[in-house]
Design a protein around this motif. Sequence first.
Motif: not given
Length: 185
Positions: A161-185
């Motif tokens: 479950p921790s491996l799955i969670a960490v993969i999810g953290f990385f995917i969420g971080g990539l989505i935030m950095a590449n798609f959401i952050l540019p929309l916010i700033f």
Amino acid sequence: MHYILNPWPWYVSGPLIALVMAFLLYFGKTFGMSSNLKTLCTIAGAGKFADFFNFKWKDQVWNLTVVLGAIIGGFVAVQFLSNNSGTDLNPATITELQNMGFKNPGATLVPNEMYDIDVLASPKALIILVIGGLLVGFGTRYAAGCTSGHAILGLSSLQKPSLIAVIGFFIGGLIMANFILPLIF
């Protein structure tokens, strides 16, 4: 007084983290910052309002040393181990951040446009802070732990479950950095 030192190299800090994790596993303890919030809320009486907080918090008091250690460690790092260098960023990243409105990307450890105390005067920043906090709180509860608990203790004890969670953290971080952050700033 500031001493000019470089951060500890990976070959010192990595084994120290592994040693702490080995001790925790040996003594049957868990690690993570989110469990400390649960303990603090229980101590404050949150069990009167939600059954989630009804547990023997005295069994988790040892874990509050993690909070104390983070506070003391942060102070020591800033006061004695900081060399006031910025963050070494890729030139393409610097250009992207400048296009988003960041004035000096990499000049400080974290960007002032996001982490300066004056930012809290902005309604937009407050909304982002509240929504981000709610999402982190929901995600931590949904994943049954935080990034430090899953990535450090969970992975070191080979928990799927921790491996799955960490993969999810990385995917969420990539989505935030590449798609959401540019929309916010």
